[in-house]
Design a protein around this motif. Sequence first.
Motif, mmCIF file in Angstrom:
data_model
loop_
_atom_site.group_PDB
_atom_site.id
_atom_site.type_symbol
_atom_site.label_atom_id
_atom_site.label_comp_id
_atom_site.label_asym_id
_atom_site.label_seq_id
_atom_site.Cartn_x
_atom_site.Cartn_y
_atom_site.Cartn_z
ATOM 1 N N GLY A 1 0.687 -1.260 -0.232
ATOM 2 C CA GLY A 1 -0.060 -0.131 -0.153
ATOM 3 C C GLY A 1 0.830 1.467 -0.314
ATOM 4 N N SER A 2 2.112 0.982 0.446
ATOM 5 C CA SER A 2 2.713 2.026 -0.279
ATOM 6 C C SER A 2 4.298 2.010 -0.678
ATOM 7 C CB SER A 2 3.428 2.760 0.842
ATOM 8 O OG SER A 2 4.100 2.347 2.284
ATOM 9 N N LYS B 1 2.234 6.775 -0.273
ATOM 10 C CA LYS B 1 0.980 6.200 -0.191
ATOM 11 C C LYS B 1 0.925 5.867 -1.626
ATOM 12 C CE LYS B 1 0.871 5.885 3.812
ATOM 13 N NZ LYS B 1 0.820 4.853 5.468
ATOM 14 N N LYS B 2 -0.033 4.560 -2.393
ATOM 15 C CA LYS B 2 -0.701 4.036 -3.501
ATOM 16 C C LYS B 2 -1.051 5.241 -3.956
ATOM 17 C CE LYS B 2 -2.172 -0.022 -5.329
ATOM 18 N NZ LYS B 2 -2.261 -1.277 -5.034
ATOM 19 N N ASN C 1 1.401 12.840 1.853
ATOM 20 C CA ASN C 1 1.691 13.158 2.683
ATOM 21 C C ASN C 1 2.599 13.574 4.054
ATOM 22 O OD1 ASN C 1 -1.527 12.396 3.093
ATOM 23 N ND2 ASN C 1 -1.256 10.187 3.741
#
Length: 100
Positions: free
Chosen positions: A19-20, A86-87, A65
């Motif tokens: 996811g990242s 992040k994706k 972020n």
Amino acid sequence: MYIIHSVNKEDFENEIKSGSYGSSSLKNFGFIHCSDLDTYYLVAPKFKNDTKERLLVVIDTDRVNSEIKWENGGTFDYPHIYGLLKKDAIVDTFKHIWSE
């Protein structure tokens, strides 16, 4: 704004499953190396002799972020991401194609 990151395709695909992306780069360098679209041509030759397939990862800075710092890379300042990517900040990927 969009920035790009060049990465080994296999490494990226393995890492983004979580996811990242960026844990390896953060461990090795403390940040994720990136370029803006206008200066990538200066960075690209560094990867010319890589034998593994590479991707260009397109990143929307408004979706990142983590802190992004523009830091001196010699002639130009380059964006460095100080944290995981992040994706959802990745808007696209492209196969890195070399022209002769």
